[in-house]
Write a protein that holds these residues in place. Structure first.
Motif, short mmCIF file in Angstrom:
data_model
loop_
_atom_site.label_atom_id
_atom_site.label_comp_id
_atom_site.label_asym_id
_atom_site.label_seq_id
_atom_site.Cartn_x
_atom_site.Cartn_y
_atom_site.Cartn_z
N LEU A 57 0.85 -1.20 0.00
CA LEU A 57 0.00 0.00 0.00
C LEU A 57 0.88 1.24 0.00
N PRO A 58 1.26 1.70 -1.20
CA PRO A 58 2.13 2.88 -1.27
C PRO A 58 1.41 4.09 -0.66
N PRO A 59 2.15 4.93 0.07
CA PRO A 59 1.54 6.10 0.70
C PRO A 59 0.83 7.01 -0.30
N GLU A 60 1.33 7.05 -1.55
CA GLU A 60 0.67 7.91 -2.55
C GLU A 60 -0.75 7.42 -2.82
N THR A 61 -0.94 6.11 -2.72
CA THR A 61 -2.28 5.56 -2.97
C THR A 61 -3.24 6.04 -1.89
N VAL A 62 -2.79 5.96 -0.63
CA VAL A 62 -3.65 6.41 0.48
C VAL A 62 -3.96 7.89 0.32
N GLN A 63 -2.93 8.67 -0.03
CA GLN A 63 -3.10 10.11 -0.19
C GLN A 63 -4.13 10.40 -1.28
N ALA A 64 -4.00 9.72 -2.42
CA ALA A 64 -4.93 9.96 -3.53
C ALA A 64 -6.36 9.54 -3.15
N CYS A 65 -6.48 8.49 -2.35
CA CYS A 65 -7.82 8.09 -1.88
C CYS A 65 -8.43 9.19 -1.03
N ARG A 66 -7.60 9.75 -0.17
CA ARG A 66 -8.07 10.83 0.72
C ARG A 66 -8.56 12.04 -0.07
N GLN A 100 -6.45 3.25 7.74
CA GLN A 100 -5.98 4.62 7.53
C GLN A 100 -7.08 5.56 7.04
N LEU A 101 -8.08 5.00 6.36
CA LEU A 101 -9.17 5.86 5.89
C LEU A 101 -10.35 5.88 6.88
N GLY A 102 -10.19 5.15 7.99
CA GLY A 102 -11.22 5.18 9.04
C GLY A 102 -12.54 4.55 8.60
N LEU A 103 -12.46 3.51 7.77
CA LEU A 103 -13.69 2.90 7.23
C LEU A 103 -14.15 1.80 8.18
N TYR A 104 -14.90 2.18 9.19
CA TYR A 104 -15.21 1.22 10.26
C TYR A 104 -16.49 0.42 10.03
N ALA A 105 -17.27 0.82 9.03
CA ALA A 105 -18.55 0.12 8.82
C ALA A 105 -18.57 -0.57 7.47
N ASN A 106 -18.65 -1.86 7.49
CA ASN A 106 -18.66 -2.63 6.25
C ASN A 106 -20.07 -3.17 6.00
N LEU A 107 -20.66 -2.72 4.91
CA LEU A 107 -22.03 -3.13 4.57
C LEU A 107 -21.96 -4.21 3.49
N ARG A 108 -22.49 -5.39 3.82
CA ARG A 108 -22.48 -6.47 2.84
C ARG A 108 -23.88 -7.02 2.65
N PRO A 109 -24.59 -6.49 1.68
CA PRO A 109 -25.93 -6.99 1.43
C PRO A 109 -25.88 -8.37 0.78
N ALA A 110 -26.73 -9.27 1.21
CA ALA A 110 -26.86 -10.57 0.54
C ALA A 110 -28.29 -10.66 0.04
N PHE A 111 -28.42 -10.65 -1.26
CA PHE A 111 -29.74 -10.55 -1.90
C PHE A 111 -29.83 -11.65 -2.94
N LEU A 112 -30.87 -12.47 -2.83
CA LEU A 112 -31.04 -13.55 -3.81
C LEU A 112 -31.95 -13.06 -4.93
N MET A 134 -28.68 -7.88 5.29
CA MET A 134 -27.52 -6.99 5.23
C MET A 134 -26.62 -7.29 6.43
N VAL A 135 -25.39 -7.70 6.12
CA VAL A 135 -24.43 -7.88 7.20
C VAL A 135 -23.71 -6.54 7.41
N VAL A 136 -23.77 -6.03 8.62
CA VAL A 136 -23.03 -4.82 8.98
C VAL A 136 -21.87 -5.26 9.86
N ARG A 137 -20.71 -5.25 9.27
CA ARG A 137 -19.51 -5.78 9.92
C ARG A 137 -18.62 -4.64 10.41
N GLU A 138 -18.22 -4.72 11.67
CA GLU A 138 -17.25 -3.74 12.19
C GLU A 138 -15.93 -4.00 11.47
N LEU A 139 -15.25 -2.95 11.01
CA LEU A 139 -14.14 -3.22 10.08
C LEU A 139 -12.77 -2.69 10.50
N THR A 140 -12.70 -1.91 11.55
CA THR A 140 -11.37 -1.38 11.90
C THR A 140 -10.97 -1.71 13.33
#
Ligand code: IPM
Ligand code: MG
Length: 358
Positions: A57-66, A100-112, A134-140
């Motif tokens: 994970l190059p730092p430039e990638t994180v920076q560009a995401c921000r 690093q991006l503080g993404l603490y909530a992971n939403l995973r819908p399961a829909f048939l 919908m699975v709401v998964r704690e992520l960080t």
């Protein structure tokens, strides 16, 4: 007047680049139909980043995401990098981005999808009319980020990882779960192991406390072993499942499988504000890479989640989901969701079909 949205795109490894390509094709069509502009910046992360820069994970990638409004990620990892030490593996790119991006909530819908009922491994009487959870998964937090280490005991190795949760971490993920339940069928199932784990006892206490702010949402609790069983015994009982990082990792794969194929499942990882990272739940599937066989629908549906959660474009998000349904209704299938009598198509063709149905 259309708006301008900046998207950081991380194609990654294996089938990542090919599924992302199709998803971006769909997004281009949305740009045309909606009048909004999506500016794309391609970035390195995962195995390809190790090869190019020596780190996952190059730092430039994180920076560009921000500097972007949202991130679209394909998949990372592959056999080629499996021999590397734990902290240098491609998967560290995912954990690094989440942390690093503080993404603490992971939403995973399961829909048939109705059209994919034959691909579901459960009996028709268990499926009933619909599976939509919908699975709401704690992520960080939790064991993924807790203290860890190795030591020697009488010249034999031992290793440990720590499951640790603070009140604040549980509170914010619980709020997200209740909030989502309010917009769905108003039921939250909190999954823990409170019969054994102290961290789960705190989890449960905090979830109960947060639930008091959402009186219209029903709350129940399941131990994780029971939850895993209930998922295949009676999946219709679930609306929103909220759980820890590790339990959510496991249960979201199980939820994925009962919808027929993990190749259909999108996800959103959210933090504060509208920023989010969107990625298919499936991995990099190196055995399928470059063969035009991968299912891009999970990534395409991840773009739909991006439009909904980060850009507030719910009509456009719905248009993508509808187009996917129409492609399935027309009988087109990639290998992972193929069944007799349907038309087998490749990655690129199914992507173009979705685009043409928008
Ligand atoms: C997932 C994956 C990741 C996880 C791995 C690849 C680090 O399994 O996104 O579910 O465990 O979170
Ligand atoms: Mg997983």
């Amino acid at each position: 007047m259309g708006e301008d949205f900046k998207i950081a795109v991380i194609p990654g490894d294996g089938i990542g680049p090919e599924v992302v390509r199709e998803a971006l094709g769909v997004l281009e069509k949305i740009a045309v139909t909606s009048g909004h502009r999506f500016t794309i910046k391609e970035l390195l992360a995962g195995g390809c980043a190790i090869d190019a820069t020596g780190r996952p994970l190059p730092p430039e990638t994180v920076q560009a995401c921000r500097e972007s409004d949202a991130v679209l990620l394909g998949a990372v990892g592959g056999e080629k990098w499996d021999g590397l030490p734990g902290d240098q593996r491609p998967e560290m790119a995912l954990l690094g981005l989440r942390g690093q991006l503080g993404l603490y909530a992971n939403l995973r819908p399961a829909f048939l999808y109705q059209q994919l009922k034959e691909a579901c491994p459960l009996k028709p009487e268990i499926i009933g009319d619909q599976i939509d959870l919908m699975v709401v998964r704690e992520l960080t937090g939790g064991i993924y980020f807790g203290p860890r280490g190795r030591s020697k005991q009488d010249s034999r190795e031992q290793a440990f990882d720590t499951e640790i949760y603070s009140e604040g971490e549980v509170e914010r993920i619980a709020r997200i779960a209740f909030d989502i339940a309010r917009q769905r069928n108003s039921k939250v199932t909190s999954v823990d192991k409170a019969n054994i784990l102290e961290s789960s006892r705190l989890w449960r206490e905090v979830v109960i406390r947060v639930s008091q702010d959402f009186p219209e949402v029903k709350l129940n609790h399941l131990y994780v072993d029971n939850a895993a069983m209930q998922m295949v015994r009676d999946p219709k009982q679930f609306d929103v499942i909220v759980t820890s990082n590790l339990f959510g990792d496991i249960l979201s794969d199980e939820a994925g499988m009962i919808t027929g194929s993990i190749g259909m499942l999108p996800s959103a990882s959210l933090g504060e504000g509208n920023f989010g990272l969107y990625e298919p739940v499936h991995g990099s599937a190196p055995d399928l890479a470059g063969k035009d066989q991968a299912n891009p629908l999970a990534t395409i549906l991840s773009v739909a989640m991006m439009l909904r959660y980060s850009f507030n474009l719910s009509a456009e998000a719905a248009a993508i989901k509808q187009a996917v349904e129409r492609v399935l209704a027309a009988g087109y299938r990639t290998g992972d969701i193929m069944s007799p009598g349907k038309t087998l198509v490749g990655t690129e063709q199914i992507g173009k079909l979705v685009t043409s149905f928008i």
